[in-house]
Structure formats: structure tokens, C-alpha cells
Design an enzyme around this catalytic site. Structure first.
Site, mmCIF file in Angstrom:
data_model
loop_
_atom_site.group_PDB
_atom_site.id
_atom_site.type_symbol
_atom_site.label_atom_id
_atom_site.label_comp_id
_atom_site.label_asym_id
_atom_site.label_seq_id
_atom_site.Cartn_x
_atom_site.Cartn_y
_atom_site.Cartn_z
ATOM 1 N N ASP A 77 1.129 -0.265 4.228
ATOM 2 C CA ASP A 77 1.135 0.992 3.488
ATOM 3 C C ASP A 77 2.561 1.462 3.195
ATOM 4 O OD1 ASP A 77 1.619 1.374 6.148
ATOM 5 O OD2 ASP A 77 -0.066 2.719 6.507
ATOM 6 N N ASP A 128 -14.910 -6.324 5.114
ATOM 7 C CA ASP A 128 -14.143 -7.541 5.336
ATOM 8 C C ASP A 128 -14.766 -8.431 6.400
ATOM 9 O OD1 ASP A 128 -12.016 -8.515 3.869
ATOM 10 O OD2 ASP A 128 -10.577 -8.230 5.496
#
Length: 1143
Positions: free
Chosen positions: A846, A414
Site C-alpha cells: 500500500d 484469494d
């Protein structure tokens, strides 16, 4: 080679608007020009040099019967494999309002790439004058020479010779006799490299047609085999054998409409499950449940007694204590109720091998019938996440014990850093020797750093005589590999400086030529970052510039290791460092991905990166299962993926959305001062949740079902949850009577929360984006992820042998489409991040992602393997640990104030599971009451009062029972979970440390975000070790000041001062109140005992306590003392300081 995919967003992916129009869009053309190492461009006009995959023959190809004893098709043409090699050697870039380009890499790293699958692998050079491209090669890296004279020629020059040179070999001047390449090159009518236009059969549809045609001998009839998959896909009736409903019409090819064929072959074969549930012994579980109910009753009676017996002498003290105690009882109840049904599970890998990898009537060759797995590894900053750590994780994945052709690894960078890119290329190069070495000698663990640092005997159970020699050679190679990785930053910087100096000199020479007499000005050229082949890095530069910074760069995809051949490729004893005879030397697919980033777009941190990987992998490999790992979590058990697949492929496995593995950590100090192992959560809470709808998703070490990530409901959702219906993936008209009686299993892909929400193919682009490749891949992934239909009780199954077909070869149009789906604009006006993929809007994406799946009715499973499945690192420094807990707690507060609050869960979620998720959102708020309660003992000692009027027998009895039941529950939890008593106590200590520091800050930050809209930014948890190389626990003793330390320091100082004040008052008082003193001192010591690890952490190593600690301690002590004297001055005076006067 630079190739421009001349197509806009709408041409790369057919949008819904274009699909509705009458004119099909023109397929985008691809033009190519190769850049030689000398800097010269050789134009090839790829209108001539088109892809074989775009030929009309292949595009019209619909059904391919897989290899069977009576049908042995030829291998894929050499041309297709050469095309794949060409694609894998190209760096693809592109994005919003930019052309998608394919840049052929002469070399990816400075060192040589030896493995034939690797990008930039060494090979012979083309013998055509002026061309220095690589000669075509096969899967072993051997040159493909199309002429008998062995004239070395590259792919581009060969096709030019065929099309413009009349098919004459440039070497011997004789016509080519090999008709494979030239037939396709000449007969394709000079078509450009197209993306499939609407109306033609897509690649995924072709793959589905392969699975449709797979022959099945699940049942014999008088006229031949019954084709289960043909019946399944080509009719809209009921399912074949192995599913919920057996065809009642009996029309199975035997001509008797009223006869129902009996599956005698399978009924006579015993069926074995892949997993089994191991219940906790009743001798442990029954007393455990009894104690929980007993403690609930005692707590209720105690709180009732406390409310009815106030302390009138200190009503404020009594009121605060009662409110806190009621909240603690509520919080304990939320935490304890989900623990009523703990379970253990076990897998049987032998059964998995027998079912999926053993020769049988449906799989004569014994080729693996396991579904594919795409492994995601995410990294963002090479400074905080060292490339060597990430490279070791990649190597452990490449060496995993799973069918090579079914495994693919995607690395998400990223940060778009060249350092990470070249480190991954170095890892791919080192895998050439590491992976075969692991396979040959059954190495565990398959992370080289961990393996070579093992403290146990490495030669134990090793029987091959050449193991010592092989290990010594691989160890030397690994040491050299580490040095290369460590030197990459300097190497990239030196290379970039050299190229920059060269560019400046060229610019100055050009300026002198243009301005002969004028004075030469200093030329300023942006300082670029250069790749090993002498071209600009398209990602983030060391010196950030426009379109080359962390938040502003193009999307990048590089196939580091091209897909392996379908059949095993055994090594030889020749020209190798180690003897690899009879060892499979193939490597899994490895892809480097850096999604496009542009200013003005919310890239949604890690969740956005994971969703980009989901889309790119769906187009390139489309594994029906996804394993996601953090860059510092490596595979410790090479068979971990097989263990997880046992649950997915077992009966009822099609309703499992993910298999969560426990997190295990290395590098933790022996005493685990800050409860970094977190064993109470991973071995107690998670096992308990496994007895409900399953454990929560914890961000790493999780094996997902792809279609569950896509937001679909589980199969048979109506059957399991009446009244909570969903609509069919392919659309459904409730008015049609023909569909009204269709079995539920035929609607295996459903999405929605009510029957009123209808969805058809035209609505899919609004949910998944406008990529037809991506949408076509969804039903394929769903089918491939089904369990085997080898038993009548297996519902929604697939035929054995359906996944033994060869994979699709990569082509340029496929990778170009993958570039388009990782663009920054792709998620606009879609449901990515809202219902599809990883969910946005929380720093703990998550937990929210797992919650959404459970909310739709999916189940999850907790897989605790005998040998740890994965291992990683955790911060052992106090400050880093507190910041990590702060991030988790802030995410929980965000969940509580969002639509993901468990109070708003759907009826599909079970009550106890809902309570567990409610506790996830509420636990940080306990910090408010905990801090107040930690100050109560001090306030009691300062004031001489206590929370009760007197320490009578009733209060002490309640207190004793509550304490004893808590201890007994802890003992029983230790018994059924297997954790140690010390681990339980460390968890209790850090619960108070975190509760009085990070949790309180999380509540404040969460409230600021909800009320004022102030966003919270978090830094990455550092994965790098301390600077002290002699002590692996050096980080433990480093004290880094943070404001989170102020509340615990204050609590400690106040309680210590209060104990001194209380003793002094009691000793010197006329009528000592020893009962009140003992009560206050006892609770003060209880607080201090929990904060002991925190105090020890402040001391550092050998008394190296930072000055700031002493300053804050002194200030707090003086402030509290002055405040108390002002509030409660000595008798006989109203002045601060009493009767004391300066002389």
C-alpha cells in the site's frame, strides 16, 4: 449449463503479434450444453443459439444518440436483457491452457433466492417436456412469455422453436407474434458468440461514441447548440468551454470565423466549489511552528554541548549515549518537519447533488451524472476472516447511498473457498430485504451486525409508523441469515460427503458390471467439494487435490447480482415482508472473483489479487474510481463515497490520485492499552501530510482514480513540473509541427519519465497485457473520471450530462475476457506490479503504491468526515498486535533498501513529502538505538557512572527545555488535531514497546532478505473474536508467547535489578553518589513507565501469567547477576562470588 469458450490465450485477447499480422484471428466460437438437475445433458449446438450481441447489426452499430426530448429511442431489446440474465446465472471458469467454461447454476445456495437480480433466482420452469430450465424473466422477476397463450418457455427452447420449428409456439401451435426475439435469433446468420476481432468497433469504443454524442447546451449560438463533446473528441484542436483554452478561431457553428462566442449562460450563474480547505487557526499554528524551530535550535546546542563535554570516567557510556541522542534528534526531525502545514477539509454534499443529480438543461430528467465506482473487497482465508464479517461488509456496500446503477462490488476470494462463495450468495439473498429497509428508513450504519448491536435508542428520529414492524421483521431475517452463515461449513461438508458416497456407489456398480466374476476392489475416488446444484466446486476443495488446492485452482467469476436496470424499480406492498412502495429495490452489481492460481507462479499475495480485480472490473463495469476495503472494514457512513467524490469532481480534482479516509476501529478496549486506534498517526501525521502532496495510502478505505493506478502521469504535468515531461498515451511524434503547438490538456493520458520515451498503441500490450477490452477501456475511464467543465477555471473537464447514458449490458464474451485477464499467465512480460496497479515486492504494498503515484506528480487528499466513513476491527491481543507492527516495519525496511527509497524520488515530489516518505523507510532503524538507550540507565546504575560527568546546571537546563518543548508541542498537536492527551501518551508507550520488539525484528528480517535473499512469510491478522462470548475483550487477556517478547522482558528485568543494585551500593557506600543514582533511577523509571502496558499484558487476566514468563524472567535475572559479578567482582577477590566459600 456448461459452455466451452474454445479459444486459447491468443484468441481470447488479441495479442500484439496477432494485431501486426495481415490475417485477422478467427473469433472463438462458444458451444453450449445444458445440464439438467437430473444429470442429463441437453445439447443445443450454440452455432444456432448465438448471442444477439454478436449480430452483424449490433457489431456495425457506431453511434447511439442518448435520450433527449427530440429523440426517444426504444429500451434495450428483451433479448439483450435475457442474455444478461443468462450470463449472470452462469459460473465462469478458466485459466492457463484450459477452456473457458460457463456453467449455468440451477441454484447457488440451498435456500431460495428471491431477488430477480440474483444468480439462481427462483422462477417458473420451462413447460417443454424434458427441459427443466428457468423461464425468461424481466427485472422484477416476472415471467417473459412470448406467446399470447402464456405458454412458459425458456430462452433456449424458445430460440430452438423459432429456428427449427418455424416460429410456432409449442403450446397453442400458432406463430409467434412477438418479433423482438425471433428477428434477432433468425437474422444473425447463425454466427457463434464472438469476441470482437481487430478492426471492428469494440464495446468500449461504442460507449465512448455514446458520450461523444451527448448534446450539450453549455453555450448558445445563433444556429443552435454547441456540442462540446463532439468538438472535444472529433477535432485535434483546442478544448471547448470549461477547459484551459477557449477556441480562438470561433468556428463554433455560427459561421463567423472571426467571432468568439461569449458563454453568457454560465458566466451569469454563480459557481460553487464542492470542497473547501479549513486552515488551522494562526493562534495555534504559529506557536506550534515557533516551538518546532526553538526545539531544533535547543537540540543542536545540546548535542554540541554533549560532544564537547565527555565523561572521562565512563567514556564508553558517554559515547553510546551521544550516538543514540544524535539519532533520536535526526529521527524526531524527520517526523516533525512534515507537520509544519496541517490542514482540515470540508465537503458540501448539497452542491454535489445540485451539480450531478438535479434536473437542468443538460440533464432534463435529473438522472445521476456521477461517475461509477467499483468497490473491491479482499479476503483470503475464511477461517481467519470469518464469512459473516465479510458478508456484513458486502451488505454495507450494497446499501450505500450512491446511484445504484453506478455502483459495483467485487469480492476477491484469494483462497477460492466454496464457504466464501456461498456466504456471498447468502449475503446477496439477504440484501433483498436489508437494502430496501435501509433506504426506506435511512438506517445508519448499514452493516446489520453493527446496527442491531447499537447501544443507543434505535427508534430515535424515526417517524414512519411501520418502522417498528419492519425492524422486527428484518431483525428476525438477519438472525436466520447468521444461522445459515454459521452452518455453512457443516452444510458443505455433509453435502460433499453425501455426493461422494453416491459417486463411490456408482463406481462400484460400474466395476461390478465390467468385472462379473472377479473380486471387487475398493474404489478410491478423490473426495471432491460439491456445490449446491450438485456439481464439483472448481476452486479449493476441503480435501485438497490436484487443480483444487489453495495454490492450484482455476479462475472463477460469478455474477451474484446482475447489473441493475437503468431506471429506478420501485417495490410494492404486495407479497413482501415489508411495504416497499416508492422504495427503489434495485441492488448494485455484485461479482465473486477468485483469480487463477497455479504452482510455479508468484501470485504476489494481496497486491496480485487487487490487480486481478482492477483488470476484471475494467472489462465488466469500468468504474473510473475504485474504492478498496478490507473484508473487516465496512461502510459506517452511507454517504462516504459521495464525500470522496466531492474532491475528485472539484476544480483541480483531475490531479488527485486517491482520497484516503482515516481508519476507525471497533471492539477496542476502553483504555486502548496497545494504541490500536492509532489516532496520533491518523489525526496528526495524516492531516499534516494533507497540507503537502497528500497522505500516504494505508491499504484500506481509499478511493482511487483508476487511471492513476494504471501508471499514468497527472494532467498538465509539464505545466506543474517543468523539465519532467511524459509522453502521450496515444503516441506523439515530436517532428510533426502540427502536434508541437497542441495544448497540454489534449494529452490527458501520459506515461513515462522523459520525452525520449514514446508510447503508442502498439506498445500498450507490453504494459497492460494483450487484452483489447482492457486497453479500450482506459480512455473511457479517463474521460468519465474528469470533473464537470462548468467553470472557466476547471481544466480537463467533461460536459454535464455526459454520464447519464445507459450502461452496456453484460454478455458472455465480456465475462470470458474477464476470466482471461485474471489468469495466472496474464501479467507475464507486462508492467503489472512494477509500474501499473498495486506495486509488488513489499509486504506493505500500500505505501509503495501511494509513493509511486506521488512520485509521478499526483496529489492525494485526506477526507475526515463528521461521521466516520468506515469502521473495522483491530487486534487487541498483545501478540497479534506485535505481529501486525512487525509486518508494517518489515515493509518499511524493504522500502528503504529498494528503488522506492525517498532519497531516489523524482523532482516532482516536494521536499517535505520526500522527508515524510524517508521517515517511513527509516523509522524501524531507530529500534537499534532505542534498545541501547533503554539499557543505558541500568548500565549506569550497575557501574555507578552516568552519561555526564556531573549533573550540573547546564545539562539540567537543556534537559528541562527539551522536555518542556516536547510537552508543549504535544499540547498544541492535541489542540489542532482533536485527539486526547491519553491517546498521545498511549502512542508514546507503544512506540517504545514496538521499537524494542517488533521494529528490531523487522530490521533483522529486512537485512536477511536484502543480504541473503531469505523471503519473509507473514500470516493473516485474525479478524475473529475470542472464544469467550461473555467478554468482548477476552482477546486482550490471552497471552500467546512469541520471541518478540524477549527484548522488552529483558529490558524490564535488567532495569529493575539495576535499581535494586544502585540503591544498595549507594546506601552502603562510604561516600554516596546520590546524583548519579538519581539520574540512573529517573531514566530507568522512564523506561519502565513506557513498558507498563506490556507488563500488564503479560499478567493476563486475574494473575493467569503463563509459566514461560516466569521461566524467562528468572533465567534473565540469574544470567545478568552472574555476568555482572564476573565483570565487576567485589573488592579484594578475583573469583566469581567474592570470598564466599562452601562449608
Amino acid at each position: 449449463m456448461a459452455s466451452n469458450f474454445k479459444g486459447s490465450r491468443s484468441s481470447l485477447s488479441i495479442s500484439s503479434d496477432a494485431a501486426e499480422s495481415h490475417k485477422p484471428p478467427i473469433p472463438p466460437t462458444v458451444t453450449f450444453a445444458r445440464r439438467t438437475s437430473s444429470g442429463r445433458y441437453v445439447s443445443y449446438s450454440r452455432d444456432d443459439l448465438d448471442s444477439e450481441l454478436g449480430s452483424s447489426d449490433f457489431m456495425n452499430y457506431t453511434v447511439h444518440i442518448p435520450p433527449t426530448p427530440d429523440n426517444q429511442p426504444m429500451d434495450p431489446s428483451i433479448s439483450q436483457k435475457v442474455e444478461e440474465q443468462y450470463v449472470s446465472n452462469s459460473l465462469f471458469t478458466g485459466g492457463f491452457n484450459s477452456v473457458t467454461r460457463a456453467h449455468l447454476m440451477d441454484k447457488v445456495i440451498e435456500s431460495e433466492a428471491n431477488h430477480p437480480q440474483m444468480a439462481g433466482a427462483k422462477g417458473s420452469s420451462c413447460a417443454i417436456p424434458g427441459c427443466d430450465a428457468k423461464v425468461m424473466s424481466d427485472e422484477r422477476g416476472a415471467d417473459i412469455l412470448p406467446c399470447e397463450c402464456d405458454f412458459k418457455i425458456c430462452r433456449d427452447c424458445y430460440i430452438d422453436a423459432v429456428k427449427t420449428g418455424g416460429g410456432i409456439c409449442p403450446g397453442c401451435k400458432e406463430p409467434y407474434k412477438n418479433t423482438d426475439l425471433d428477428e434477432i435469433a433468425v437474422d444473425n446468420n447463425s454466427r457463434p458468440l464472438p469476441l470482437p476481432p481487430p478492426g471492428t468497433m469494440s464495446k468500449m469504443e461504442r460507449r465512448l461514441s455514446l458520450m461523444k454524442s451527448t448534446k450539450s447546451v453549455l453555450m448558445k449560438s445563433q444556429t443552435g447548440d454547441f456540442d462540446h463533446n463532439r468538438w472535444l473528441f472529433e477535432t485535434r484542436g483546442t478544448y471547448g468551454y470549461g477547459n484551459a483554452i477557449w477556441p480562438k478561431d470561433g468556428n463554433l457553428g455560427n459561421g463567423n470565423d472571426d467571432e468568439v462566442a461569449e458563454p453568457t449562460e454560465l458566466m451569469s450563474k454563480p459557481w460553487r466549489p464542492l470542497t473547501r480547505k479549513l486552515k488551522i487557526p494562526a493562534a495555534v499554528l504559529s506557536p506550534y511552528r515557533l516551538l518546532i524551530f526553538l526545539r531544533i535550535v535547543v537540540l543542536a546546542l545540546f548535542l554540541a554541548w554533549r560532544v564537547n563535554h565527555p565523561n572521562n570516567d565512563a567514556i564508553w557510556l558517554w559515547g553510546m549515549s551521544v550516538v543514540c541522542e544524535i539519532w533520536f534528534a535526526f529521527s524526531w526531525l524527520l517526523d516533525q518537519l512534515p507537520k509544519l502545514c496541517p490542514v482540515n477539509r470540508a465537503t458540501d454534499l448539497n452542491v454535489l447533488k445540485d451539480k450531478f443529480e438535479t434536473p437542468g438543461p443538460n440533464n432534463p430528467t435529473g438522472k445521476s451524472d456521477l461517475p461509477g465506482i467499483d468497490v473491491f473487497v479482499s479476503t483470503a482465508d475464511p477461517e481467519k476472516e470469518p464469512p459473516l464479517v465479510t458478508a456484513n461488509t458486502i451488505l454495507s456496500i450494497l446499501a450505500a447511498d450512491y446511484p445504484v446503477e453506478k455502483l459495483a462490488c467485487y469480492v476477491s476470494d484469494d483462497g477460492g473457498a466454496l464457504l466464501t462463495f456461498e456466504a456471498m450468495a447468502e449475503a446477496a439473498s439477504f440484501a433483498n430485504i436489508w437494502v430496501p429497509f435501509c433506504r426506506k428508513h435511512d438506517i445508519e450504519p448499514r452493516n446489520p451486525e453493527s446496527y442491531f448491536n447499537l447501544k443507543r435508542d434505535p427508534y430515535k428520529n424515526k417517524v414512519k409508523p411501520d418502522f417498528v414492524k419492519d425492524r422486527r421483521r428484518v431483525k428476525r431475517e438477519y438472525d436466520e441469515f447468521k444461522v445459515r452463515i454459521n452452518s455453512l461449513p457443516d452444510s458443505i461438508r455433509r453435502r460433499s460427503d453425501a455426493y461422494h458416497a453416491r459417486e463411490e456407489i456408482k463406481a462400484m456398480k460400474l466395476q461390478r458390471q465390467n468385472r462379473e466374476d472377479e473380486p471387487v476392489e475398493i474404489v478410491k475416488i478423490p473426495k471432491a467439494t460439491w456445490m449446491a446444484d450438485g456439481t464439483h466446486w472448481p476452486g479449493t476443495w476441503l480435501n485438497p487435490a490436484t487443480e483444487h488446492s489453495r495454490g492450484d485452482h482455476a479462475g472463477i467469476i460469478q455474477v451474484m447480482l446482475k447489473p441493475p436496470s437503468d431506471d429506478p424499480l420501485h417495490g410494492t406492498a404486495d407479497d413482501r415482508a415489508i411495504d416497499l412502495t416508492d422504495v427503489d429495490i434495485r441492488l448494485p452489481l455484485l461479482v465473486y472473483v477468485s483469480r487463477e492460481k497455479r504452482p510455479g507462479y508468484d501470485h504476489n499475495k494481496k497486491a496480485g489479487a487487487m490487480n486481478a480485480l482492477v483488470r476484471a472490473s475494467a472489462i465488466m463495469s469500468n468504474g473510473p474510481f475504485i474504492l478498496n476495503l478490507d473484508c473487516d472494514h465496512y461502510i459506517y457512513n452511507s454517504q462516504a463515497m459521495r464525500e470522496g467524490m466531492c474532491f475528485m469532481m472539484d476544480r483541480g480534482g483531475d490531479r488527485i490520485c486517491y482520497v484516503q479516509f482515516p481508519q476507525r476501529f471497533e471492539g477496542i478496549d476502553p483504555s486502548d492499552r496497545y494504541a490500536n486506534h492509532n489516532t496520533v498517526f491518523f489525526d496528526v501525521n495524516m492531516r499534516a501530510l494533507d497540507g503537502l502532496m497528500g497522505p500516504v495510502y494505508v491499504g484500506t478505505g481509499c478511493l482511487f482514480r483508476r487511471i492513476a493506478l494504471y501508471g499514468f502521469d497527472p494532467p498538465r504535468s509539464k505545466e506543474h513540473h517543468p523539465g519532467c515531461c511524459s509522453c502521450c498515451f496515444f503516441g506523439r511524434n515530436k517532428k510533426h509541427s502540427s502536434m508541437a503547438h497542441t495544448p497540454e490538456e489534449n494529452h490527458s493520458l501520459r506515461m513515462g519519465d522523459s520525452d525520449d520515451e514514446e508510447m503508442n498503441l502498439s506498445l500498450l500490450p507490453k504494459k497492460f497485457g494483450n487484452s483489447t477490452f482492457l486497453i479500450d477501456s482506459i480512455p473511457v475511464a479517463e474521460f468519465q473520471g474528469r470533473p464537470l467543465a462548468d467553470h472557466p477555471a476547471v481544466k480537463n473537464g467533461r460536459s454535464p450530462g455526459a454520464l447519464t447514458i445507459p450502461r452496456e449490458l453484460l454478455d458472455a464474451s465480456t465475462v470470458a475476457e474477464a476470466i482471461s485477464v485474471i489468469s495466472c499467465w496474464y501479467e507475464d512480460k507486462t508492467e503489472w506490479g512494477h509500474r501499473v496497479g498495486w506495486i509488488y515486492g513489499s509486504v506493505t504494498e500500500d505505501v509503495v503504491t501511494g509513493y509511486r503515484m506521488h512520485n509521478r506528480g499526483w496529489k492525494s487528499v485526506y477526507c475526515v468526515t463528521k461521521r466516520d466513513a468506515f469502521r473495522g476491527t483491530a487486534p487487541i491481543n498483545l501478540t497479534d498486535r506485535l505481529h501486525q507492527v512487525l509486518r508494517w516495519a518489515t515493509g518499511s525496511v524493504e522500502i528503504f533498501f529498494s528503488r522506492n527509497n525517498a532519497l531516489l524520488a523524482s523532482p516532482r515530489m516536494k521536499l517535505l513529502q520526500r522527508i515524510a516518505y524517508l521517515n517511513v523507510g527509516i523509522y524501524p532503524f531507530t529500534s537499534i538505538f532505542l534498545i541501547v538507550y533503554c539499557f543505558l540507565p541500568a548500565l549506569s546504575l550497575f557501574s555507578g557512572q552516568f552519561i555526564v560527568q556531573t549533573l550540573n546546571v547546564t545539562f539540567l537546563t537543556y534537559l528541562l527545555i527539551i522536555t518542556v518543548t516536547l510537552c508543549l508541542l504535544a499540547v498544541l498537536e492535541i489542540k489542532w488535531s482533536g485527539i486526547a492527551l491519553e491517546e498521545w501518551w498511549r502512542n508514546e508507550q507503544f512506540w517504545l514497546i514496538g521499537g524494542t520488539s517488533a521494529h528490531l525484528a523487522a530490521v533483522l528480517q529486512g537485512l536477511l532478505k536484502v543480504i541473503a535473499g531469505i523471503e519473509i512469510s507473514f500470516t493473516l491478522t485474525s479478524k475473529s473474536a475470542g472464544d469467550d462470548v461473555d467478554d468482548e475483550f477476552a482477546d486482550l487477556y490471552i497471552v500467546k508467547w512469541t520471541s518478540l517478547m524477549i527484548p522488552p522482558i529483558t529490558i524490564m528485568m535488567v532495569n529493575l535489578i539495576a535499581i535494586a543494585v544502585g540503591f544498595s551500593r549507594t546506601i552502603y557506600s562510604v561516600i554516596p553518589q546520590w546524583s548519579r543514582l538519581l539520574g540512573g533511577v529517573f531514566f530507568s523509571f522512564w523506561v519502565l513507565a513506557h513498558l507498563y502496558p506490556f507488563a500488564k499484558g503479560l499478567m493476563g487476566r486475574r494473575g493467569r501469567t503463563p509459566t514461560i514468563v516466569f521461566v524467562w524472567s528468572g533465567l534473565i535475572s540469574i544470567t545478568i547477576s552472574l555476568l555482572w559479578v564476573a565483570i565487576n567482582p567485589p573488592s579484594g577477590t578475583n573469583q566469581i562470588g567474592g570470598s564466599f566459600q562452601f562449608p
